[in-house]
Design a protein around this motif. Structure first.
Motif, short mmCIF file in Angstrom:
data_model
loop_
_atom_site.label_atom_id
_atom_site.label_comp_id
_atom_site.label_asym_id
_atom_site.label_seq_id
_atom_site.Cartn_x
_atom_site.Cartn_y
_atom_site.Cartn_z
N MET A 1 5.66 70.55 31.12
CA MET A 1 5.27 70.25 32.49
C MET A 1 6.36 69.53 33.26
SD MET A 1 1.37 69.02 31.89
CE MET A 1 1.12 68.69 33.62
N ARG A 2 7.15 68.74 32.54
CA ARG A 2 8.26 68.00 33.15
C ARG A 2 7.82 67.22 34.40
NH1 ARG A 2 10.62 72.73 31.26
NH2 ARG A 2 12.33 72.40 29.82
N PRO A 3 6.84 66.32 34.27
CA PRO A 3 6.46 65.52 35.45
C PRO A 3 7.61 64.61 35.86
CG PRO A 3 5.42 64.65 33.47
CD PRO A 3 6.08 65.94 33.07
N ARG A 4 7.79 64.48 37.15
CA ARG A 4 8.88 63.65 37.66
C ARG A 4 8.59 62.18 37.37
NH1 ARG A 4 8.26 68.22 40.03
NH2 ARG A 4 9.95 69.34 41.07
N LEU A 5 9.48 61.56 36.60
CA LEU A 5 9.24 60.21 36.12
C LEU A 5 9.11 59.23 37.28
CD1 LEU A 5 8.92 58.34 33.71
CD2 LEU A 5 11.42 58.09 33.66
N GLY A 6 9.94 59.39 38.31
CA GLY A 6 9.88 58.47 39.45
C GLY A 6 8.54 58.52 40.14
N ARG A 7 8.01 59.74 40.38
CA ARG A 7 6.72 59.87 41.05
C ARG A 7 5.60 59.35 40.16
NH1 ARG A 7 6.78 63.42 45.46
NH2 ARG A 7 8.77 64.47 45.79
N LEU A 8 5.70 59.58 38.86
CA LEU A 8 4.67 59.09 37.95
C LEU A 8 4.65 57.57 37.92
CD1 LEU A 8 2.48 59.92 35.97
CD2 LEU A 8 4.21 59.96 34.16
N LEU A 9 5.83 56.97 37.88
CA LEU A 9 5.89 55.50 37.91
C LEU A 9 5.37 54.95 39.23
CD1 LEU A 9 9.34 54.85 36.18
CD2 LEU A 9 7.05 54.50 35.22
N LEU A 10 5.64 55.66 40.32
CA LEU A 10 5.11 55.23 41.62
C LEU A 10 3.58 55.27 41.61
CD1 LEU A 10 5.45 54.46 44.60
CD2 LEU A 10 5.65 56.91 45.11
N ALA A 11 3.00 56.34 41.05
CA ALA A 11 1.55 56.45 40.99
C ALA A 11 0.96 55.33 40.13
CB ALA A 11 1.14 57.81 40.44
N VAL A 12 1.60 55.05 38.99
CA VAL A 12 1.12 53.97 38.12
C VAL A 12 1.21 52.63 38.83
CG1 VAL A 12 1.57 52.71 35.98
CG2 VAL A 12 1.63 55.22 35.99
N THR A 13 2.32 52.40 39.52
CA THR A 13 2.50 51.13 40.23
C THR A 13 1.44 50.95 41.31
OG1 THR A 13 4.89 51.22 39.83
CG2 THR A 13 4.12 49.77 41.59
N LEU A 14 1.19 52.01 42.08
CA LEU A 14 0.17 51.92 43.12
C LEU A 14 -1.22 51.71 42.52
CD1 LEU A 14 1.44 54.76 45.48
CD2 LEU A 14 1.47 52.30 45.94
#
Length: 552
Positions: free
Chosen positions: A1-14
């Motif tokens: 799937m290769r989820p974009r790490l930056g976007r995933l971290l942003l979602a977790v942070t929010l």
């Protein structure tokens, strides 16, 4: 799937900030209520009042932003997964997908990828947020009381680890069963959609529709049974929360003489908000189970994720096809009869035989889509298995009987074969296969959209449209599977003569043409290869298909 790490971290942070706002809201509200009971000057409460409003608003705003970021990540990851699957299906081993019904393929590429993408939103994100929030809550409580913090940590561990593990363990077997019913439902539904006219003529359409409905009901019951363990798992966090809050109250009463009332209120009310993140974890564990099952099915579909590689990259000298003691068949099935081929450039060959005799399988083997069960097969003196895939497809083109008609324009449906064709060339190809009048009658000509794909044309028009693709292809070897099926006898015989004649036919004299057909006119003098009927068996064979030819 290769989820974009930056976007995933942003979602977790929010997500962490949103639930931290809820945690802070509970703490400040507890302090404000207790402090207001002491009736201090109003100015002493103003900061707390503003903080309550700020945390209440920020919780909703941050949760909305977290939803945007997490769904964006999941949808992009699903797109990446589908792109990778299509790439591997196009370049990987064909024998895996050749044994599956179209409904099963649709289910795997559709719903299974969705299940895989749901792991981002419904599993990875809740687990990460719950872990961070639990550490924050335990840390805050530890500042007030270490015993209360230890009790809260134990309750959070039960709610966040034990309950999800129980839910996932109980749901695995039921989910496997539900997947089987889901695949059976897709197969019967696709069968009814693709072959409704033939099934209606034979009187089998109502039974197929009824079977599809029963498969749907079986699937729904299996899904309901799979939800039962999840319900029990969802109840455990509620019980753990009750124990944690009750324990905090008891501990608070014990230390009431040494701490301020406002601190006691925070100690008793803060655990309520700390369990908010753990309530989603049993569902996250079940989603991980579903995603793992979907991942296994996708890996099986793509050959364990390995793209087929070529040992060598030999270049054929010419388009001469030669097969010695060749036996074609799907892996795990009964092989076809032994055949020998010796087709020089420009040769014509008609492959005849009843349904199920292996005509399509033989053509797929010649095209390099299936490995030979036995014997040798060469093109230009080079074994087909050693030719680079892209190069082989530029030499040998296989046009399947059930090739797809896309729900797009007539032009695009022809350009899938060769993208550099001009409109004049496309119009000429359609006219040569007998679709000239049909094209002129279309409201927008080549730009007319075939709404619904194959359902927008008749069976005969679909067959001629697929044949027009073959005319546009530049491969020196053409393999045509039932190119005249669903045409009336006179038109079918005329087209077969034009395909199998060397001079003055539809195809250039220098191109090799192999046609698989049920019906061959007696006056055609080209070489013939008759395949013997055989019944496939074993787990590797195709699923049973309706005998549609009998209903024509």
């Amino acid at each position: 799937m290769r989820p974009r790490l930056g976007r995933l971290l942003l979602a977790v942070t929010l997500g962490v900030l949103s639930l931290t706002s809820a945690l802070a809201l509970a703490g400040v509200s507890a302090w404000l209520i207790t402090r207001a009971w002491q009736m201090p000057p109003v100015l002493d409460l103003s900061v707390a009042v503003v903080a309550v409003r700020a945390f209440g608003i920020s919780r909703g705003v941050l949760h909305y932003c977290e939803r945007l970021a997490s769904h964006d990540t999941a949808l992009r990851a699903a797109g990446s997964a589908r792109r990778g699957i299509y790439h591997r299906l196009a370049r990987g081993p064909v024998d895996v997908t050749a044994r599956l019904h179209a409904g099963e393929l649709v289910g795997r590429v559709g719903s299974d990828v969705d299940e895989l993408a749901d792991a981002v939103v419904r599993a990875v994100l809740p687990i990460a947020v719950a872990t961070v929030l639990s550490l924050i809550a335990v840390g805050v409580i530890a500042v007030i009381s270490l015993p209360a913090a230890a009790l809260l940590a134990a309750c959070l561990l039960i709610a966040g680890v034990v309950a999800p593990w129980l839910a996932a363990r109980g749901a695995t077997a039921q989910e496997e069963l539900a997947r089987i019913h889901h695949g059976d439902r897709d197969i019967t539904a696709m069968l009814a959609l693709e072959h409704a006219p033939e099934l209606r003529v034979s009187g089998r359409l109502p039974a197929i529709i009824a079977e599809s409905g029963q498969r749907q009901r079986d699937w729904a019951k299996a899904v309901d049974r799979a939800a039962t363990p999840g319900a029990y798992g969802a109840a455990v966090p509620t019980a753990a929360m009750g124990v944690g809050v009750l324990g905090a109250v008891i501990i608070g009463i014990g230390i009431s003489g040494t701490v301020a009332p406002t601190t006691l209120a925070i100690l008793m009310l803060l655990p309520l908000s700390s369990f908010e993140a753990t309530t989603a974890l049993p569902g996250a564990a079940i989603q991980l189970t579903r995603s793992r099952i979907a991942a296994r099915r996708l890996l099986a579909l793509t050959g364990s994720g390995a793209v087929a590689t070529v040992i060598a990259s030999a270049t054929p000298r010419d388009s001469a096809l030669r097969g010695t003691a060749l036996r074609a068949g799907h892996p795990g099935s009964s092989p076809g009869s032994v055949v020998s081929l010796d087709l020089k450039p420009g040769a014509r060959l008609a492959v005849t035989g009843p349904s199920g005799s292996g005509k399509s399988t033989l053509l797929m083997t010649i095209a390099g889509l299936l490995p030979p069960i036995a014997g040798d097969l060469t093109i230009g003196g080079v074994p087909i298995g050693t030719v680079d895939e892209h190069q082989l497809h530029s030499w040998v083109a296989y046009f399947a009987e059930d090739a797809h008609i896309f729900a797009t324009t007539v032009r695009d449906n022809l350009l899938v074969v060769r993208g550099d064709c001009g409109d004049d060339e496309l119009t000429t190809a359609l006219t040569r296969v007998g679709l000239g009048d049909w094209l002129q009658a279309l409201p927008d000509g080549l730009a007319t959209v075939l709404t619904g794909g194959a359902s927008a044309v008749s069976a005969g028009q679909r067959r001629r449209l697929l044949l027009a693709r073959a005319l546009l292809c530049r491969a020196p070897v053409l393999l045509l599977d039932e190119p005249t099926e669903h045409l009336d006898a006179a038109d079918a015989e005329a087209l077969l003569r034009q395909l199998l004649v060397v001079e003055g036919g539809l195809l250039e004299p220098g191109r090799t043409v192999v046609v698989a057909t049920h019906h061959l006119p007696g006056d055609i003098t080209c070489p013939r290869l008759h395949t013997q009927a055989s019944r496939y068996s074993g787990s590797g064979s195709r699923p049973p298909q309706p005998d549609l030819e009998r209903t024509q």
